[in-house]
Scaffold this motif. Structure first.
Motif, PDB file in Angstrom:
ATOM      1  N   TRP A  85      28.743  48.180  34.286  1.00 28.11           N
ATOM      2  CA  TRP A  85      29.598  47.297  33.353  1.00 28.11           C
ATOM      3  C   TRP A  85      30.989  47.214  34.048  1.00 28.11           C
ATOM      4  O   TRP A  85      31.538  48.211  34.803  1.00 28.11           O
ATOM      5  CB  TRP A  85      29.814  48.024  32.070  1.00 28.11           C
ATOM      6  CG  TRP A  85      28.707  48.403  31.274  1.00 28.11           C
ATOM      7  CD1 TRP A  85      28.065  49.556  30.980  1.00 28.11           C
ATOM      8  CD2 TRP A  85      27.777  47.748  30.652  1.00 28.11           C
ATOM      9  NE1 TRP A  85      26.980  49.574  30.178  1.00 28.11           N
ATOM     10  CE2 TRP A  85      26.583  48.395  30.169  1.00 28.11           C
ATOM     11  CE3 TRP A  85      27.466  46.163  30.591  1.00 28.11           C
ATOM     12  CZ2 TRP A  85      25.459  47.883  29.305  1.00 28.11           C
ATOM     13  CZ3 TRP A  85      26.414  45.851  29.792  1.00 28.11           C
ATOM     14  CH2 TRP A  85      25.510  46.516  29.128  1.00 28.11           C
ATOM     15  N   GLY A 101      38.368  46.191  33.301  1.00 29.31           N
ATOM     16  CA  GLY A 101      39.350  45.587  34.163  1.00 29.31           C
ATOM     17  C   GLY A 101      39.207  45.694  35.527  1.00 29.31           C
ATOM     18  O   GLY A 101      39.824  44.955  36.058  1.00 29.31           O
ATOM     19  N   GLY A 102      38.372  46.525  36.208  1.00 28.34           N
ATOM     20  CA  GLY A 102      37.979  46.451  37.565  1.00 28.34           C
ATOM     21  C   GLY A 102      38.827  47.348  38.308  1.00 28.34           C
ATOM     22  O   GLY A 102      38.721  47.460  39.239  1.00 28.34           O
ATOM     23  N   THR A 103      39.885  47.961  37.538  1.00 28.40           N
ATOM     24  CA  THR A 103      41.009  48.665  38.347  1.00 28.40           C
ATOM     25  C   THR A 103      40.638  49.845  38.976  1.00 28.40           C
ATOM     26  O   THR A 103      41.095  50.472  39.994  1.00 28.40           O
ATOM     27  CB  THR A 103      42.193  48.826  37.454  1.00 28.40           C
ATOM     28  OG1 THR A 103      41.734  49.515  36.473  1.00 28.40           O
ATOM     29  CG2 THR A 103      42.956  47.645  37.036  1.00 28.40           C
ATOM     30  N   MET A 139      36.582  50.691  39.238  1.00 32.38           N
ATOM     31  CA  MET A 139      35.719  50.419  39.695  1.00 32.38           C
ATOM     32  C   MET A 139      35.551  49.488  41.007  1.00 32.38           C
ATOM     33  O   MET A 139      34.909  49.591  41.858  1.00 32.38           O
ATOM     34  CB  MET A 139      34.795  49.808  38.663  1.00 32.38           C
ATOM     35  CG  MET A 139      33.153  49.636  38.831  1.00 32.38           C
ATOM     36  SD  MET A 139      32.298  48.914  37.417  1.00 32.38           S
ATOM     37  CE  MET A 139      32.024  47.342  38.460  1.00 32.38           C
ATOM     38  N   THR A 142      41.737  48.748  30.982  1.00 29.12           N
ATOM     39  CA  THR A 142      41.297  48.865  29.451  1.00 29.12           C
ATOM     40  C   THR A 142      41.217  50.192  29.106  1.00 29.12           C
ATOM     41  O   THR A 142      40.807  51.049  29.807  1.00 29.12           O
ATOM     42  CB  THR A 142      40.027  48.170  29.295  1.00 29.12           C
ATOM     43  OG1 THR A 142      39.102  48.749  30.032  1.00 29.12           O
ATOM     44  CG2 THR A 142      40.102  46.647  29.770  1.00 29.12           C
ATOM     45  N   ASP A 194      44.338  59.496  31.897  1.00 31.79           N
ATOM     46  CA  ASP A 194      45.475  60.146  30.926  1.00 31.79           C
ATOM     47  C   ASP A 194      45.220  59.913  29.429  1.00 31.79           C
ATOM     48  O   ASP A 194      46.017  60.512  28.849  1.00 31.79           O
ATOM     49  CB  ASP A 194      46.738  58.993  31.238  1.00 31.79           C
ATOM     50  CG  ASP A 194      47.317  59.508  32.467  1.00 31.79           C
ATOM     51  OD1 ASP A 194      47.767  60.789  32.651  1.00 31.79           O
ATOM     52  OD2 ASP A 194      47.512  58.554  33.519  1.00 31.79           O
ATOM     53  N   LYS A 253      53.089  64.394  31.776  1.00 34.02           N
ATOM     54  CA  LYS A 253      52.163  64.041  32.956  1.00 34.02           C
ATOM     55  C   LYS A 253      52.943  64.304  34.189  1.00 34.02           C
ATOM     56  O   LYS A 253      54.213  64.262  34.438  1.00 34.02           O
ATOM     57  CB  LYS A 253      51.786  62.471  32.907  1.00 34.02           C
ATOM     58  CG  LYS A 253      51.209  62.274  34.397  1.00 34.02           C
ATOM     59  CD  LYS A 253      50.727  60.570  33.945  1.00 34.02           C
ATOM     60  CE  LYS A 253      50.246  60.228  35.216  1.00 34.02           C
ATOM     61  NZ  LYS A 253      49.452  58.654  35.246  1.00 34.02           N
TER      62      LYS A 253
HETATM   63  C1  LIG Z   1      46.982  52.197  41.801  1.00 33.20           C
HETATM   64  C2  LIG Z   1      46.061  52.965  40.681  1.00 33.20           C
HETATM   65  C3  LIG Z   1      46.797  53.898  39.889  1.00 33.20           C
HETATM   66  C4  LIG Z   1      46.010  54.295  38.960  1.00 33.20           C
HETATM   67  N1  LIG Z   1      46.542  55.386  38.201  1.00 33.20           N
HETATM   68  C5  LIG Z   1      45.981  56.022  36.954  1.00 33.20           C
HETATM   69  C6  LIG Z   1      46.612  56.603  36.312  1.00 33.20           C
HETATM   70  O1  LIG Z   1      47.735  57.086  36.517  1.00 33.20           O
HETATM   71  N2  LIG Z   1      45.923  57.426  35.150  1.00 33.20           N
HETATM   72  C7  LIG Z   1      44.688  56.831  34.933  1.00 33.20           C
HETATM   73  O2  LIG Z   1      44.152  57.190  33.813  1.00 33.20           O
HETATM   74  N3  LIG Z   1      43.946  55.928  35.771  1.00 33.20           N
HETATM   75  C8  LIG Z   1      44.619  55.362  36.775  1.00 33.20           C
HETATM   76  N4  LIG Z   1      44.045  54.447  37.398  1.00 33.20           N
HETATM   77  C9  LIG Z   1      42.636  54.015  37.224  1.00 33.20           C
HETATM   78  C10 LIG Z   1      42.192  52.950  36.095  1.00 33.20           C
HETATM   79  O3  LIG Z   1      43.300  52.023  36.566  1.00 33.20           O
HETATM   80  C11 LIG Z   1      42.628  53.311  34.817  1.00 33.20           C
HETATM   81  O4  LIG Z   1      41.853  54.411  34.508  1.00 33.20           O
HETATM   82  C12 LIG Z   1      41.886  52.168  33.875  1.00 33.20           C
HETATM   83  O5  LIG Z   1      42.236  52.338  32.637  1.00 33.20           O
HETATM   84  C13 LIG Z   1      40.593  51.800  34.305  1.00 33.20           C
HETATM   85  O6  LIG Z   1      40.230  50.708  33.420  1.00 33.20           O
HETATM   86  P1  LIG Z   1      39.303  49.368  33.835  1.00 33.20           P
HETATM   87  O7  LIG Z   1      39.218  48.385  32.558  1.00 33.20           O
HETATM   88  O8  LIG Z   1      40.086  48.931  34.916  1.00 33.20           O
HETATM   89  O9  LIG Z   1      38.109  50.123  34.173  1.00 33.20           O
HETATM   90  P2  LIG Z   1      36.787  49.548  35.456  1.00 33.20           P
HETATM   91  O10 LIG Z   1      37.413  49.814  36.511  1.00 33.20           O
HETATM   92  O11 LIG Z   1      36.539  48.339  34.958  1.00 33.20           O
HETATM   93  O12 LIG Z   1      35.717  50.584  34.942  1.00 33.20           O
HETATM   94  C14 LIG Z   1      35.731  52.064  34.928  1.00 33.20           C
HETATM   95  C15 LIG Z   1      34.493  52.531  34.790  1.00 33.20           C
HETATM   96  O13 LIG Z   1      34.121  52.449  33.353  1.00 33.20           O
HETATM   97  C16 LIG Z   1      33.002  51.704  33.010  1.00 33.20           C
HETATM   98  N5  LIG Z   1      33.338  50.956  31.877  1.00 33.20           N
HETATM   99  C17 LIG Z   1      34.416  50.263  31.565  1.00 33.20           C
HETATM  100  N6  LIG Z   1      34.552  49.708  30.266  1.00 33.20           N
HETATM  101  C18 LIG Z   1      33.379  50.082  29.681  1.00 33.20           C
HETATM  102  C19 LIG Z   1      32.730  49.918  28.328  1.00 33.20           C
HETATM  103  N7  LIG Z   1      33.160  49.373  27.553  1.00 33.20           N
HETATM  104  N8  LIG Z   1      31.613  50.369  28.311  1.00 33.20           N
HETATM  105  C20 LIG Z   1      30.757  51.242  29.074  1.00 33.20           C
HETATM  106  N9  LIG Z   1      31.112  51.327  30.538  1.00 33.20           N
HETATM  107  C21 LIG Z   1      32.607  50.708  30.711  1.00 33.20           C
HETATM  108  C22 LIG Z   1      32.792  51.009  34.175  1.00 33.20           C
HETATM  109  O14 LIG Z   1      31.548  50.582  34.545  1.00 33.20           O
HETATM  110  C23 LIG Z   1      33.324  51.814  35.421  1.00 33.20           C
HETATM  111  O15 LIG Z   1      32.366  52.991  35.523  1.00 33.20           O
HETATM  112  C24 LIG Z   1      44.723  53.946  38.554  1.00 33.20           C
HETATM  113  C25 LIG Z   1      44.110  53.004  39.429  1.00 33.20           C
HETATM  114  C26 LIG Z   1      44.709  52.231  40.365  1.00 33.20           C
HETATM  115  C27 LIG Z   1      44.245  51.270  41.121  1.00 33.20           C
END
Ligand SMILES: Cc1cc2nc3c(=O)[nH]c(=O)nc-3n(C[C@H](O)[C@H](O)[C@H](O)COP(=O)(O)OP(=O)(O)OC[C@H]3O[C@@H](n4cnc5c(N)ncnc54)[C@H](O)[C@@H]3O)c2cc1C
Ligand code: SF4
Length: 331
Positions: A30, A33-35, A37, A107, A158, A221
């Protein structure tokens, strides 16, 4: 770095997404936001042939009085006045994830499911090949604690600790139906298995009990750069105070110092005591206990002893702050 190749699907309904999951069972992820994955895909970390994007599914969005859609962006959680008024600790935590640019895409659901982190894992394929990789990627042995059974990568989200102290649950949907799991029961103590979600389940909603909006809550944090980095340690607390100024609820959690975010409920131990006692004796006792429960491994940038000690320092500070706040009236 170039992304690993995959076929992208973009369903607009939940049932459509679940049908795609059945069609590509064992070879899909799934995408929210992809940030997190897509960075792992660039590093060729467990990439799949099919990616099912969730952003066009309306049912996964929205902020309500007792529910948050899984696709809610972290910027919304940090800035929405309803979130700040009802669950201030959640707004605090969302506001210190990564950077503003990342929070615009990231997200809630993705944050709860962020991949566990380890210095040996979050590396390029070339870097890993020079060291022989590890159990969580292409090899069969852990590099942090040499054995072949368990991964000690740190859970580094977080939001989970704050949602735990608020008593949140998550609703999951799969081709065989729906279920609700308390967040406190969701995570598993292995950096590869990580949680009880099946591969074909989607996180639909985070549910918050009415009590959550009556609690004082906060998050503190520790990280290298306050502008960008993942937590090296994080602590959350929720405090309920009755009309007589006595403790009605007291829950604490930590993150990034174990393979799971860990919740401890101190309500039974301290209910009925005056809030004024938090600063005098309760905060140091509780913070010392939480420090003892932290089990960081030597797999992130900061030393394990320092990360563990900071659980006590940050939590004591947070509890004193919450004790001095006024309870928010939501009605
Ligand atoms: C430079 C940088 C700094 C970061 N710093 C932090 C930080 O300080 N703290 C922190 O917590 N994170 C951090 N992150 C990680 C990330 O950005 C966050 O955790 C973010 O909230 C992930 O959400 P996303 O929507 O981008 O997830 P995605 O990358 O799209 O997905 C993450 C995982 O969740 C799964 N997934 C997502 N949504 C669902 C759903 N609804 N149902 C089932 N599976 C799902 C995906 O398959 C994947 O395995 C950082 C990332 C970067 C690039
Ligand atoms: S803790 Fe061990 S198995 Fe897990 S990512 Fe690190 S080196 Fe690999």
């Amino acid at each position: 770095m170039i992304l690993a190749p995959f076929e992208l699907h973009r369903p607009t309904r939940l049932d459509e997404a679940l049908a795609l999951a059945s069609a590509h069972a064992g070879d899909f992820d799934w995408l929210a936001g992809g940030t997190d994955m897509l960075q792992n895909y660039k590093n060729r970390l467990n990439a799949r042939g099919h990616v099912i994007a969730l952003d066009a599914i309306e049912e996964l969005g929205g902020v309500g009085d007792d529910r948050l859609g899984a696709m809610t962006r972290l910027t919304t959680l940090a800035d929405d006045p309803r979130v700040r008024e009802r669950w201030p600790g959640l707004a605090d935590a969302a506001g210190v994830v990564a950077s503003p640019l990342v929070r615009n895409s990231a997200t809630l659901g993705g944050n709860l499911l962020v991949e566990n982190r380890c210095f040996w894992f979050n590396q390029t394929p070339f870097w890993r090949s020079t060291k022989g990789s590890c159990l969580k990627a292409e090899s069969d042995e852990c590099r942090v604690i040499p054995q072949k059974e368990i991964c000690y990568a740190a859970y580094s989200g977080d939001l989970a600790p704050v949602l735990m102290v608020l008593g949140a649950s998550i609703e999951l949907a799969s081709p065989s139906g729906r279920r609700t799991v308390a967040l406190a029961d969701f995570y598993r103590g292995d950096g590869i298995e990580r949680n009880v979600k099946a591969a074909d389940e989607i996180v639909v909603t985070v549910l918050l009990p009415p009590e959550a909006a009556t609690l004082r809550s906060g998050y503190e944090k520790l990280r290298h750069r306050d502008t960008l980095d993942y937590p090296e340690m994080g602590v959350a607390a929720a405090l309920g105070v009755d009309d007589g100024g006595r403790i009605a609820t007291l829950r604490c959690a930590h993150t990034a110092v174990d393979t799971v975010p860990r919740l401890t409920d101190y309500t039974n131990e301290h209910a009925g005591r005056p809030v004024a006692e938090i600063g005098e004796s309760i905060a140091p006792t509780v913070a010392t206990d939480m420090e003892a429960s932290a089990r960081p491994s030597r797999n992130t940038a900061m030393p394990v002893g320092y990360r563990k000690k900071m659980v006590r320092v940050y939590l004591e500070r947070l509890l004193r702050r919450l004790a001095e706040e006024r309870t928010v009236q939501t009605e």
